[in-house]
Design a protein around this motif. Sequence first.
Motif, PDB file in Angstrom:
ATOM      1  N   ILE A  89       0.602   0.560  -2.686  1.00 55.89           N
ATOM      2  CA  ILE A  89       0.481   1.520  -1.579  1.00 55.89           C
ATOM      3  C   ILE A  89       1.772   2.312  -1.377  1.00 55.89           C
ATOM      4  N   ASN A  91       2.364   5.403  -1.142  1.00 51.67           N
ATOM      5  CA  ASN A  91       2.266   6.637  -0.365  1.00 51.67           C
ATOM      6  C   ASN A  91       2.310   6.437   1.135  1.00 51.67           C
ATOM      7  N   CYS A 232      -0.399  -2.237   5.906  1.00 51.63           N
ATOM      8  CA  CYS A 232      -1.636  -1.523   6.253  1.00 51.63           C
ATOM      9  C   CYS A 232      -1.912  -1.597   7.751  1.00 51.63           C
ATOM     10  N   PRO A 241      -5.182   4.433   2.508  1.00 50.68           N
ATOM     11  CA  PRO A 241      -5.616   4.193   1.132  1.00 50.68           C
ATOM     12  C   PRO A 241      -6.717   3.147   1.077  1.00 50.68           C
TER      13      PRO A 241
END
Length: 248
Positions: A89, A91, A232, A241
Amino acid sequence: MYTSIIFSTIFIFFCINNVLTIHCPKSSAKWCQNKEIAQICGVTEQCKKFVWKIHDGNDKVNFTLYYETLCPDCRYFMTTQFSKTYQTIPNIINITIVPYGNAHETYDPTTKLYQFVCQHGADECLGNLIHTCVLNFYPTIEQYMPFVNCTESTSGDVKTVATQCAEKTKIDFNKIDACTKSTLGNQLQHMYAVQTESLQPPHKYVPWITVNGKHTEEMQQEAERNLIKLICKFYKGPNPPAECKKYL
Protein backbone atom coordinates in the motif's frame (compact mmCIF):
# COMPACT_ATOMS: atom_id res chain seq x y z
CA MET A 1 6.42 12.51 12.41
CA TYR A 2 7.02 16.04 13.49
CA THR A 3 8.94 16.70 16.67
CA SER A 4 8.03 19.42 19.15
CA ILE A 5 11.53 20.86 19.17
CA ILE A 6 11.64 24.62 18.66
CA PHE A 7 14.62 25.83 16.70
CA SER A 8 15.82 29.36 17.37
CA THR A 9 18.93 30.74 15.76
CA ILE A 10 20.36 33.13 13.22
CA PHE A 11 22.79 32.76 10.37
CA ILE A 12 26.42 32.42 11.28
CA PHE A 13 28.49 34.76 9.12
CA PHE A 14 32.20 34.73 8.43
CA CYS A 15 34.18 37.32 6.54
CA ILE A 16 36.95 35.71 4.50
CA ASN A 17 39.02 37.82 2.15
CA ASN A 18 36.42 40.56 2.49
CA VAL A 19 33.71 38.22 1.19
CA LEU A 20 30.76 37.55 3.45
CA THR A 21 29.94 33.83 3.45
CA ILE A 22 27.43 31.68 5.28
CA HIS A 23 28.67 28.53 7.01
CA CYS A 24 26.72 25.58 8.33
CA PRO A 25 26.17 26.01 12.10
CA LYS A 26 28.07 23.52 14.24
CA SER A 27 24.97 22.68 16.22
CA SER A 28 22.55 20.46 14.31
CA ALA A 29 19.71 22.02 16.30
CA LYS A 30 20.19 25.08 14.09
CA TRP A 31 20.22 23.35 10.71
CA CYS A 32 16.48 23.60 10.01
CA GLN A 33 15.95 27.26 10.86
CA ASN A 34 15.20 27.99 7.23
CA LYS A 35 15.69 26.52 3.77
CA GLU A 36 18.93 28.42 3.13
CA ILE A 37 20.69 27.00 6.19
CA ALA A 38 19.33 23.53 5.49
CA GLN A 39 20.66 23.66 1.95
CA ILE A 40 24.11 24.81 3.08
CA CYS A 41 24.22 22.00 5.66
CA GLY A 42 23.01 19.45 3.12
CA VAL A 43 20.01 18.35 5.17
CA THR A 44 17.04 19.79 3.29
CA GLU A 45 15.27 16.46 2.96
CA GLN A 46 15.86 15.63 6.63
CA CYS A 47 14.38 18.97 7.71
CA LYS A 48 11.35 18.39 5.50
CA LYS A 49 10.76 15.02 7.12
CA PHE A 50 11.45 15.81 10.74
CA VAL A 51 10.98 19.52 11.38
CA TRP A 52 8.98 21.36 8.75
CA LYS A 53 5.34 20.43 8.70
CA ILE A 54 4.57 19.65 5.09
CA HIS A 55 0.97 19.04 4.16
CA ASP A 56 0.69 17.46 0.73
CA GLY A 57 -3.09 17.26 0.80
CA ASN A 58 -3.17 13.62 -0.22
CA ASP A 59 -4.48 12.17 3.05
CA LYS A 60 -1.58 9.75 3.38
CA VAL A 61 -0.94 8.16 6.75
CA ASN A 62 2.33 9.31 8.32
CA PHE A 63 4.20 6.30 9.69
CA THR A 64 7.52 6.59 11.52
CA LEU A 65 9.69 3.67 12.56
CA TYR A 66 12.36 4.08 15.24
CA TYR A 67 14.89 1.26 15.16
CA GLU A 68 18.48 0.17 15.56
CA THR A 69 20.26 -1.84 12.91
CA LEU A 70 21.29 -4.97 14.81
CA CYS A 71 18.20 -5.40 16.97
CA PRO A 72 16.69 -8.84 16.19
CA ASP A 73 13.12 -7.62 16.77
CA CYS A 74 13.72 -4.60 14.54
CA ARG A 75 15.12 -6.78 11.79
CA TYR A 76 12.17 -9.14 11.98
CA PHE A 77 9.61 -6.33 11.90
CA MET A 78 11.37 -4.50 9.07
CA THR A 79 11.75 -7.53 6.82
CA THR A 80 8.21 -8.81 7.42
CA GLN A 81 5.47 -6.34 8.36
CA PHE A 82 7.27 -3.17 7.31
CA SER A 83 8.55 -4.35 3.94
CA LYS A 84 5.24 -6.00 3.06
CA THR A 85 3.28 -2.85 3.92
CA TYR A 86 5.48 -0.60 1.80
CA GLN A 87 5.19 -2.95 -1.15
CA THR A 88 1.43 -3.46 -0.78
CA ILE A 89 0.00 0.00 0.00
CA PRO A 90 2.71 2.55 -0.92
CA ASN A 91 0.19 5.09 -2.20
CA ILE A 92 -1.47 5.76 1.16
CA ILE A 93 1.54 5.90 3.48
CA ASN A 94 4.33 8.39 4.14
CA ILE A 95 7.22 6.45 5.67
CA THR A 96 9.99 7.85 7.84
CA ILE A 97 12.69 5.70 9.44
CA VAL A 98 14.97 6.77 12.28
CA PRO A 99 18.11 4.66 12.85
CA TYR A 100 19.06 5.29 16.46
CA GLY A 101 16.91 3.24 18.83
CA ASN A 102 18.22 2.65 22.35
CA ALA A 103 21.59 4.30 21.78
CA HIS A 104 22.97 7.01 24.05
CA GLU A 105 25.08 10.02 23.14
CA THR A 106 27.51 12.30 24.90
CA TYR A 107 29.22 15.41 23.59
CA ASP A 108 33.01 15.64 23.61
CA PRO A 109 33.99 19.34 23.85
CA THR A 110 37.57 18.49 22.87
CA THR A 111 36.73 16.91 19.52
CA LYS A 112 33.43 18.80 19.24
CA LEU A 113 31.82 15.53 18.19
CA TYR A 114 29.13 13.34 19.67
CA GLN A 115 30.07 9.91 20.99
CA PHE A 116 27.51 7.11 20.70
CA VAL A 117 27.06 3.95 22.73
CA CYS A 118 24.68 1.41 21.19
CA GLN A 119 22.71 -1.45 22.68
CA HIS A 120 24.40 -4.05 20.47
CA GLY A 121 27.87 -2.55 20.55
CA ALA A 122 30.14 -0.64 18.22
CA ASP A 123 29.03 -2.63 15.17
CA GLU A 124 25.49 -1.39 15.66
CA CYS A 125 26.69 2.20 16.01
CA LEU A 126 28.42 1.79 12.66
CA GLY A 127 25.30 0.24 11.15
CA ASN A 128 23.15 3.09 12.45
CA LEU A 129 25.58 5.62 11.03
CA ILE A 130 25.66 3.89 7.64
CA HIS A 131 21.87 4.00 7.46
CA THR A 132 21.93 7.64 8.58
CA CYS A 133 24.29 8.59 5.76
CA VAL A 134 22.32 6.61 3.19
CA LEU A 135 19.15 8.44 4.21
CA ASN A 136 20.96 11.76 3.79
CA PHE A 137 22.34 11.12 0.30
CA TYR A 138 19.47 8.95 -0.94
CA PRO A 139 16.45 10.55 0.77
CA THR A 140 13.56 9.10 -1.23
CA ILE A 141 12.11 5.80 -0.12
CA GLU A 142 12.60 4.33 -3.58
CA GLN A 143 16.33 4.99 -3.17
CA TYR A 144 16.98 3.90 0.39
CA MET A 145 14.47 1.13 0.99
CA PRO A 146 16.19 -1.57 -1.13
CA PHE A 147 19.48 -0.91 0.70
CA VAL A 148 17.89 -0.87 4.15
CA ASN A 149 15.93 -4.04 3.49
CA CYS A 150 19.06 -5.75 2.15
CA THR A 151 21.18 -4.90 5.19
CA GLU A 152 18.46 -5.77 7.69
CA SER A 153 17.88 -9.18 6.10
CA THR A 154 21.57 -10.12 5.83
CA SER A 155 23.80 -11.33 8.65
CA GLY A 156 27.55 -10.80 8.78
CA ASP A 157 30.19 -8.13 9.24
CA VAL A 158 28.38 -4.78 9.17
CA LYS A 159 30.67 -3.02 6.72
CA THR A 160 30.97 -6.05 4.42
CA VAL A 161 27.19 -6.47 4.29
CA ALA A 162 26.70 -2.76 3.68
CA THR A 163 29.25 -2.78 0.86
CA GLN A 164 27.58 -5.75 -0.80
CA CYS A 165 24.09 -4.31 -0.40
CA ALA A 166 25.24 -0.94 -1.75
CA GLU A 167 26.54 -2.62 -4.88
CA LYS A 168 23.24 -4.47 -5.34
CA THR A 169 21.09 -1.37 -4.83
CA LYS A 170 23.09 1.29 -6.73
CA ILE A 171 24.35 3.10 -3.63
CA ASP A 172 27.79 4.74 -3.81
CA PHE A 173 29.36 3.15 -0.75
CA ASN A 174 32.53 5.25 -0.99
CA LYS A 175 30.39 8.33 -0.39
CA ILE A 176 28.57 6.64 2.47
CA ASP A 177 31.79 5.40 4.06
CA ALA A 178 33.28 8.89 3.92
CA CYS A 179 30.12 10.29 5.52
CA THR A 180 30.37 7.87 8.46
CA LYS A 181 33.80 9.30 9.26
CA SER A 182 32.81 12.95 8.85
CA THR A 183 31.40 15.73 11.00
CA LEU A 184 28.33 15.67 8.78
CA GLY A 185 27.60 12.04 9.62
CA ASN A 186 28.18 12.70 13.30
CA GLN A 187 25.77 15.63 13.32
CA LEU A 188 23.16 13.74 11.31
CA GLN A 189 23.26 10.91 13.84
CA HIS A 190 22.87 13.50 16.59
CA MET A 191 19.80 14.81 14.78
CA TYR A 192 18.24 11.35 14.97
CA ALA A 193 19.22 11.14 18.63
CA VAL A 194 17.38 14.39 19.34
CA GLN A 195 14.33 13.20 17.45
CA THR A 196 14.26 9.87 19.26
CA GLU A 197 14.79 11.38 22.71
CA SER A 198 12.02 13.92 22.03
CA LEU A 199 9.35 11.25 21.61
CA GLN A 200 6.19 11.68 23.69
CA PRO A 201 5.54 9.32 25.25
CA PRO A 202 9.25 8.42 25.53
CA HIS A 203 10.14 5.23 23.73
CA LYS A 204 10.70 2.19 25.92
CA TYR A 205 11.93 -0.30 23.33
CA VAL A 206 12.48 -0.83 19.63
CA PRO A 207 11.04 -1.20 17.12
CA TRP A 208 8.87 1.76 18.16
CA ILE A 209 6.23 3.12 15.83
CA THR A 210 4.16 6.27 15.56
CA VAL A 211 1.16 6.83 13.33
CA ASN A 212 0.40 10.45 12.51
CA GLY A 213 2.78 11.39 15.30
CA LYS A 214 1.09 9.31 18.00
CA HIS A 215 1.96 6.09 19.80
CA THR A 216 -0.07 3.74 21.97
CA GLU A 217 0.61 0.19 23.06
CA GLU A 218 -2.50 -0.91 21.16
CA MET A 219 -1.15 0.62 17.94
CA GLN A 220 2.24 -0.97 18.52
CA GLN A 221 0.77 -4.42 19.04
CA GLU A 222 -1.44 -4.16 15.98
CA ALA A 223 1.50 -2.96 13.88
CA GLU A 224 3.45 -6.04 14.89
CA ARG A 225 0.49 -8.31 14.08
CA ASN A 226 -0.75 -6.65 10.90
CA LEU A 227 0.73 -3.30 9.89
CA ILE A 228 -1.30 -3.13 6.69
CA LYS A 229 -4.50 -3.34 8.71
CA LEU A 230 -3.33 -0.59 11.07
CA ILE A 231 -2.45 1.79 8.25
CA CYS A 232 -5.70 1.06 6.44
CA LYS A 233 -7.70 1.88 9.58
CA PHE A 234 -6.00 5.29 9.78
CA TYR A 235 -6.42 6.12 6.11
CA LYS A 236 -9.23 8.65 5.67
CA GLY A 237 -8.75 9.51 2.02
CA PRO A 238 -11.02 8.67 -0.91
CA ASN A 239 -10.81 5.44 -2.85
CA PRO A 240 -8.93 3.21 -0.41
CA PRO A 241 -6.85 0.53 -2.12
CA ALA A 242 -8.37 -2.90 -2.57
CA GLU A 243 -6.04 -4.31 0.09
CA CYS A 244 -7.73 -2.05 2.67
CA LYS A 245 -11.38 -2.69 1.92
CA LYS A 246 -11.63 -5.80 4.08
CA TYR A 247 -10.43 -3.78 7.09
CA LEU A 248 -12.70 -0.77 6.69
